[in-house]
Design a protein around this motif. Structure first.
Motif, PDB file in Angstrom:
ATOM      1  N   TYR A  91       0.813  -1.211   0.000  1.00 41.19           N
ATOM      2  CA  TYR A  91       0.000   0.000   0.000  1.00 41.19           C
ATOM      3  C   TYR A  91       0.847   1.261   0.000  1.00 41.19           C
ATOM      4  CZ  TYR A  91      -3.872  -3.090   1.012  1.00 41.19           C
ATOM      5  OH  TYR A  91      -4.808  -4.072   0.932  1.00 41.19           O
ATOM      6  N   GLN A  92       1.953   1.242   0.697  1.00 41.34           N
ATOM      7  CA  GLN A  92       2.757   2.458   0.793  1.00 41.34           C
ATOM      8  C   GLN A  92       3.222   2.935  -0.572  1.00 41.34           C
ATOM      9  OE1 GLN A  92       5.957   1.905   3.538  1.00 41.34           O
ATOM     10  NE2 GLN A  92       4.646   1.384   5.260  1.00 41.34           N
ATOM     11  N   ARG A  93       3.720   2.035  -1.380  1.00 39.41           N
ATOM     12  CA  ARG A  93       4.234   2.437  -2.695  1.00 39.41           C
ATOM     13  C   ARG A  93       3.123   2.946  -3.599  1.00 39.41           C
ATOM     14  NH1 ARG A  93       8.449  -2.473  -4.271  1.00 39.41           N
ATOM     15  NH2 ARG A  93       9.871  -2.194  -2.495  1.00 39.41           N
ATOM     16  N   VAL A  94       2.022   2.214  -3.666  1.00 37.65           N
ATOM     17  CA  VAL A  94       0.934   2.604  -4.569  1.00 37.65           C
ATOM     18  C   VAL A  94       0.315   3.922  -4.137  1.00 37.65           C
ATOM     19  CG1 VAL A  94      -1.302   1.910  -5.514  1.00 37.65           C
ATOM     20  CG2 VAL A  94       0.483   0.192  -5.163  1.00 37.65           C
ATOM     21  N   ILE A  95       0.066   4.079  -2.840  1.00 38.85           N
ATOM     22  CA  ILE A  95      -0.499   5.329  -2.353  1.00 38.85           C
ATOM     23  C   ILE A  95       0.466   6.485  -2.582  1.00 38.85           C
ATOM     24  CG2 ILE A  95      -1.200   6.576  -0.270  1.00 38.85           C
ATOM     25  CD1 ILE A  95      -2.426   4.000   0.756  1.00 38.85           C
ATOM     26  N   GLY A  96       1.762   6.266  -2.348  1.00 35.92           N
ATOM     27  CA  GLY A  96       2.746   7.323  -2.563  1.00 35.92           C
ATOM     28  C   GLY A  96       2.773   7.805  -4.003  1.00 35.92           C
ATOM     29  N   VAL A  97       2.778   6.864  -4.953  1.00 37.31           N
ATOM     30  CA  VAL A  97       2.777   7.237  -6.374  1.00 37.31           C
ATOM     31  C   VAL A  97       1.482   7.939  -6.737  1.00 37.31           C
ATOM     32  CG1 VAL A  97       2.792   6.326  -8.727  1.00 37.31           C
ATOM     33  CG2 VAL A  97       4.364   5.399  -7.018  1.00 37.31           C
ATOM     34  N   SER A  98       0.361   7.452  -6.191  1.00 35.17           N
ATOM     35  CA  SER A  98      -0.931   8.048  -6.506  1.00 35.17           C
ATOM     36  C   SER A  98      -1.043   9.463  -5.954  1.00 35.17           C
ATOM     37  CB  SER A  98      -2.048   7.168  -5.948  1.00 35.17           C
ATOM     38  OG  SER A  98      -3.306   7.565  -6.447  1.00 35.17           O
ATOM     39  N   GLY A 125      -7.823   3.386  -1.840  1.00 32.91           N
ATOM     40  CA  GLY A 125      -6.458   3.143  -1.393  1.00 32.91           C
ATOM     41  C   GLY A 125      -6.305   3.018   0.105  1.00 32.91           C
ATOM     42  N   TYR A 126      -7.074   3.798   0.863  1.00 37.17           N
ATOM     43  CA  TYR A 126      -6.844   3.868   2.306  1.00 37.17           C
ATOM     44  C   TYR A 126      -7.675   2.882   3.114  1.00 37.17           C
ATOM     45  CZ  TYR A 126      -4.092   8.139   1.716  1.00 37.17           C
ATOM     46  OH  TYR A 126      -3.114   9.039   1.377  1.00 37.17           O
TER      47      TYR A 126
END
Length: 317
Positions: free
Chosen positions: A94-101, A140-141
């Protein structure tokens, strides 16, 4: 809470300290998701679209319906990318996908304020914002909380949604003030700055919480029961539920977007029109919290039927 939260404390930690540690990390996890929602798609874009409709329509010399259709393409992008985002979060964490988003969402808001100013360009920008900013929404969250908590999940969802509600209540007021004193492009630029700051705070908080469900390669769905995607797609109930949700969203969310413009049409000042959007967000937040609490006490299908029926009731003058 499952073992992913319990593992935070370590096996050698005394029971009392372990429980306190788990509690602190659980609170931090809910706070991080709530803050993230306050600075994401739902609050800063969807929550302010109604305030932007008239200024953008006047700037582009286009009808309100045309501009609303262009902005609605963001929802189409969100719908297309939601399943993909889920697969990416399961694979990469989740951290990577949320960060990019978060980065893509900020860039999307910047694009709305810059570049070609035509209806086709507006629709393209809105579509890309929804497509790439999907993980800044509940998509995402909220799954993080679903995998981290076993009990009172509805309550946790309701608490986390408070952040989105506060953001959606304050954003229209802030946006309306910026448009009155500057212009709608400047308002989007400042919204991008707000999204960057809040997104950075939320992502930094998530990085400090080493939940197993947020790491790459985690398999939080192993303990869950249900049909495989292929089986679900061939089940008529799946499509019936999806159709019901789509119709409710079209009627409810579709009308909320036009509240500020409808108020302005009836002689309401821009300040009060923006306040109308803010009050809508407050009511939505209260409803989400209440429904979240009730989900832990009442069967979902019964509660959903009651809520949808209540939403269909209106008073006659």
């Amino acid at each position: 809470m499952d073992s992913s939260i319990e593992n935070f404390a370590g096996r050698s930690t005394p029971a009392g300290v372990a429980r306190n540690d788990r509690s602190r990390r659980s609170v931090a996890l809910v706070a991080a998701t709530s803050i993230g929602l306050a600075g994401g798609y739902t609050a800063l874009f969807a929550g302010t679209t109604g305030v932007f409709l008239l200024p953008i329509a006047q700037s582009l010399n286009a009808g309100r319906g045309v501009v609303a259709s262009c902005m609605a393409l963001a929802s189409l992008g969100l719908a297309i990318s939601s399943p993909v985002a889920g697969r990416l979060m399961d694979r990469f964490g989740y951290q990577r996908v949320i960060g990019v988003s978060i980065i893509c969402f900020v860039l999307g808001l910047l694009l709305l304020a810059t570049g070609p100013m035509t209806t086709s360009a507006l629709g393209t920008k809105a579509f890309l914002l929804g497509l790439l900013g999907v993980a800044t929404s509940p998509v995402g969250y909220l799954p993080i909380l679903a995998y981290a908590f076993e009990r009172r999940v509805g309550l946790v969802f309701g608490i986390a949604s408070i952040g989105a509600g506060i953001g959606a209540a304050l954003a229209p007021l802030f946006t309306g003030w910026m448009i009155r004193h500057y212009d709608w492009q400047t308002a989007y630029l400042l919204l991008a700055a707000v999204a960057a700051v809040i997104g950075f705070i939320a992502h930094s908080m998530l990085r400090r919480i080493p939940a197993q469900a947020q790491t790459a390669g985690a398999k939080p769905a192993d303990g869950l029961t249900g049909d495989a995607p292929k089986t679900a797609f061939t089940n008529p109930r799946f499509w019936l539920i999806g159709l019901c949700v789509a119709l409710i969203a079209a009627v409810g969310l579709g009308s909320i977007v036009h509240v500020p413009a409808l108020l302005s049409d009836n002689g309401i000042s821009p300040e009060m029109a923006a306040a109308g959007a803010a009050f809508s967000a407050i009511g939505l937040t209260m409803g989400r919290f209440l429904v979240g609490v009730l989900l832990d006490l009442i069967q979902a299908r019964v509660l959903a039927s009651a809520v949808f029926l209540l939403g269909g009731v209106r008073s006659e003058e």
